[in-house]
Motif scaffolding. Structure first.
Motif, PDB file in Angstrom:
ATOM      1  N   TYR A  13       1.402  -0.883  -0.055  1.00  0.00           N
ATOM      2  CA  TYR A  13       0.318  -0.148  -0.399  1.00  0.00           C
ATOM      3  C   TYR A  13       1.091   1.371  -0.058  1.00  0.00           C
ATOM      4  N   ARG A  16       3.119   2.230   2.783  1.00  0.00           N
ATOM      5  CA  ARG A  16       3.486   1.564   3.528  1.00  0.00           C
ATOM      6  C   ARG A  16       4.981   0.625   3.382  1.00  0.00           C
ATOM      7  N   ALA A  19       2.677  -5.039   2.316  1.00  0.00           N
ATOM      8  CA  ALA A  19       1.558  -6.133   2.881  1.00  0.00           C
ATOM      9  C   ALA A  19       2.040  -7.280   2.354  1.00  0.00           C
ATOM     10  N   PRO A  38      -1.892 -14.117  11.768  1.00  0.00           N
ATOM     11  CA  PRO A  38      -3.295 -12.826  12.374  1.00  0.00           C
ATOM     12  C   PRO A  38      -3.268 -11.514  12.022  1.00  0.00           C
ATOM     13  N   SER A  39      -3.936 -10.644  12.858  1.00  0.00           N
ATOM     14  CA  SER A  39      -4.500  -9.171  11.625  1.00  0.00           C
ATOM     15  C   SER A  39      -3.223  -8.712  11.595  1.00  0.00           C
ATOM     16  N   GLY A  40      -3.775  -8.741  10.312  1.00  0.00           N
ATOM     17  CA  GLY A  40      -2.063  -7.455   9.674  1.00  0.00           C
ATOM     18  C   GLY A  40      -1.569  -8.791   8.460  1.00  0.00           C
ATOM     19  N   ALA A  41      -1.776  -9.653   8.850  1.00  0.00           N
ATOM     20  CA  ALA A  41      -0.658 -10.685   8.558  1.00  0.00           C
ATOM     21  C   ALA A  41      -0.536 -10.626   6.230  1.00  0.00           C
ATOM     22  N   GLY A  42      -2.064 -10.101   6.067  1.00  0.00           N
ATOM     23  CA  GLY A  42      -1.861  -9.745   4.450  1.00  0.00           C
ATOM     24  C   GLY A  42      -3.129 -10.512   3.833  1.00  0.00           C
ATOM     25  N   LYS A  43      -3.876 -11.264   4.710  1.00  0.00           N
ATOM     26  CA  LYS A  43      -4.958 -12.246   4.108  1.00  0.00           C
ATOM     27  C   LYS A  43      -6.307 -11.570   3.063  1.00  0.00           C
ATOM     28  N   THR A  44      -6.517 -10.562   3.915  1.00  0.00           N
ATOM     29  CA  THR A  44      -7.924  -9.451   3.719  1.00  0.00           C
ATOM     30  C   THR A  44      -7.084  -8.792   1.672  1.00  0.00           C
ATOM     31  N   THR A  45      -6.005  -8.801   2.104  1.00  0.00           N
ATOM     32  CA  THR A  45      -4.861  -8.560   1.311  1.00  0.00           C
ATOM     33  C   THR A  45      -4.934  -8.927  -0.127  1.00  0.00           C
TER      34      THR A  45
HETATM   35  P1  ADP Z   1      -5.193  -9.303   7.666  1.00  0.00           P
HETATM   36  O1  ADP Z   1      -6.221  -9.571   6.481  1.00  0.00           O
HETATM   37  O2  ADP Z   1      -4.400 -10.932   7.971  1.00  0.00           O
HETATM   38  O3  ADP Z   1      -5.499  -8.540   8.835  1.00  0.00           O
HETATM   39  P2  ADP Z   1      -4.552  -7.043   6.190  1.00  0.00           P
HETATM   40  O4  ADP Z   1      -4.228  -7.567   4.140  1.00  0.00           O
HETATM   41  O5  ADP Z   1      -5.828  -6.540   6.453  1.00  0.00           O
HETATM   42  O6  ADP Z   1      -4.374  -8.746   6.693  1.00  0.00           O
HETATM   43  O7  ADP Z   1      -3.565  -6.450   6.852  1.00  0.00           O
HETATM   44  C1  ADP Z   1      -1.751  -6.153   5.613  1.00  0.00           C
HETATM   45  C2  ADP Z   1      -1.215  -5.103   6.206  1.00  0.00           C
HETATM   46  O8  ADP Z   1      -1.651  -4.047   5.405  1.00  0.00           O
HETATM   47  C3  ADP Z   1      -1.417  -4.531   7.664  1.00  0.00           C
HETATM   48  O9  ADP Z   1      -0.491  -4.097   7.811  1.00  0.00           O
HETATM   49  C4  ADP Z   1      -2.337  -3.493   7.327  1.00  0.00           C
HETATM   50  O10 ADP Z   1      -2.366  -2.794   8.274  1.00  0.00           O
HETATM   51  C5  ADP Z   1      -2.122  -3.209   5.408  1.00  0.00           C
HETATM   52  N1  ADP Z   1      -3.112  -2.674   5.304  1.00  0.00           N
HETATM   53  C6  ADP Z   1      -4.593  -2.978   4.485  1.00  0.00           C
HETATM   54  N2  ADP Z   1      -5.377  -2.286   3.971  1.00  0.00           N
HETATM   55  C7  ADP Z   1      -4.905  -0.857   3.480  1.00  0.00           C
HETATM   56  C8  ADP Z   1      -5.257   0.247   3.403  1.00  0.00           C
HETATM   57  N3  ADP Z   1      -6.355   0.317   3.019  1.00  0.00           N
HETATM   58  N4  ADP Z   1      -4.653   0.871   3.536  1.00  0.00           N
HETATM   59  C9  ADP Z   1      -2.921   1.041   4.360  1.00  0.00           C
HETATM   60  N5  ADP Z   1      -2.245  -0.324   4.664  1.00  0.00           N
HETATM   61  C10 ADP Z   1      -3.259  -1.622   5.098  1.00  0.00           C
END
Ligand code: ADP
Ligand code: ADP
Length: 229
Positions: A13, A16, A19, A38-45
């Motif tokens: 991102y 940053r 991710a 864990p939260s922040g691992a990159g799953k949603t990304t």
């Molecule tokens: P998870 O789903 O495993 O919790 P995310 O994919 O949401 O992880 O996040 C991975 C990393 O990317 C984290 O450091 C998060 O803070 C960062 N991140 C996620 N979405 C955004 C965004 N829209 N803008 C900037 N950073 C992001």
């Protein structure tokens, strides 16, 4: 190769740290691959890249051997289904909700998907909660039933891949079993990749990918992962 193959994917991102960095794994066709971390691992990304909401900075993702970067948006939407945790139900019966999601589906396909998701007996339910209209009480669908409806909607469109982000809320034991069976049935129809929050889902997955700080920390069956620790 059939299934999903993620090759050396990097995504960042703006402003940053990465991710996802050097992420590679395979999700074999016709199986359930669980993503944990864990939260922040990159799953949603990772899920966002699989749906091409974002493009990787480098690396490649293939679905059944096709580079998804070469697909049109419409092809991506058709091939890669996403099961929303809280998909809003439309007014009308459960059956009409399904027909709206996939107007081209035949009656046979509808019945197949209803059986696969254990919803055959619920076709007259009113998922948006207007039960008072038909004089019944209580919620129209439980949390587990709603998730099965979301799986059914996605499956009816005959995707190659089904992405699911499992709800963090607990389901009762009966709903949990029915949901697991629905996911098993889905895996017989397409490649299932799910972000797992429940231990039971992780244990029943065919393959587990552990993400930590944007990198693959481990992959394997749960026996392999437990044996390695
Ligand atoms: P998870 O789903 O495993 O919790 P995310 O994919 O949401 O992880 O996040 C991975 C990393 O990317 C984290 O450091 C998060 O803070 C960062 N991140 C996620 N979405 C955004 C965004 N829209 N803008 C900037 N950073 C992001
Ligand atoms: P319940 O299962 O008793 O509805 P939850 O706390 O699990 O209670 O759910 C809270 C809300 O989220 C409810 O509206 C429920 O229908 C919905 N919900 C829960 N789990 C899921 C799920 N996996 N998929 C879709 N909706 C869900």
């Amino acid at each position: 190769a059939p299934g999903i193959a993620v090759h050396n994917v990097k995504f960042q991102y703006a402003g940053r740290s990465a991710a996802l960095d050097s992420v590679s794994f395979e999700a074999p066709a016709g199986g359930r691959t669980a993503i944990v971390g864990p939260s922040g691992a990159g799953k949603t990304t990772l899920f966002a890249l699989l749906q091409r909401f974002y493009e990787p900075e480098s690396g490649m993702i293939t679905v059944d051997g096709t580079d998804i970067a070469k697909l049109t948006r419409a092809e991506v939407r058709r091939r890669i289904g996403y099961v929303e945790q809280d998909a809003p139900a439309l007014s009308g019966t459960l059956e009409s909700n399904l027909r709206y999601a996939a107007p081209d589906a035949t009656d046979e396909e509808l019945e197949d998907v209803l059986r696969a998701t254990r919803l055959s007996d619920l076709v007259e339910r009113l998922p948006d909660g207007l039960n008072t209209m038909v004089g019944t009480r209580g919620v129209a669908l439980s949390g587990g039933e709603r998730q099965r409806l979301a799986i059914a909607r996605a499956l009816l469109r005959r995707p190659q891949v089904l992405l699911m982000d499992e709800a963090t809320s607990q389901l009762d034991a009966r709903n949990e079993v029915a949901l697991r069976e629905a996911v098993d049935q889905a895996a017989e129809r397409c490649t299932v990749l799910l972000i797992a929050h429940r231990l039971s889902t992780v244990v029943s997955a065919d393959r587990i990918v552990v993400l930590e700080r944007g990198r693959v920390a481990a992959t394997g069956t749960h026996e392999q992962l437990l044996g390695a620790s």
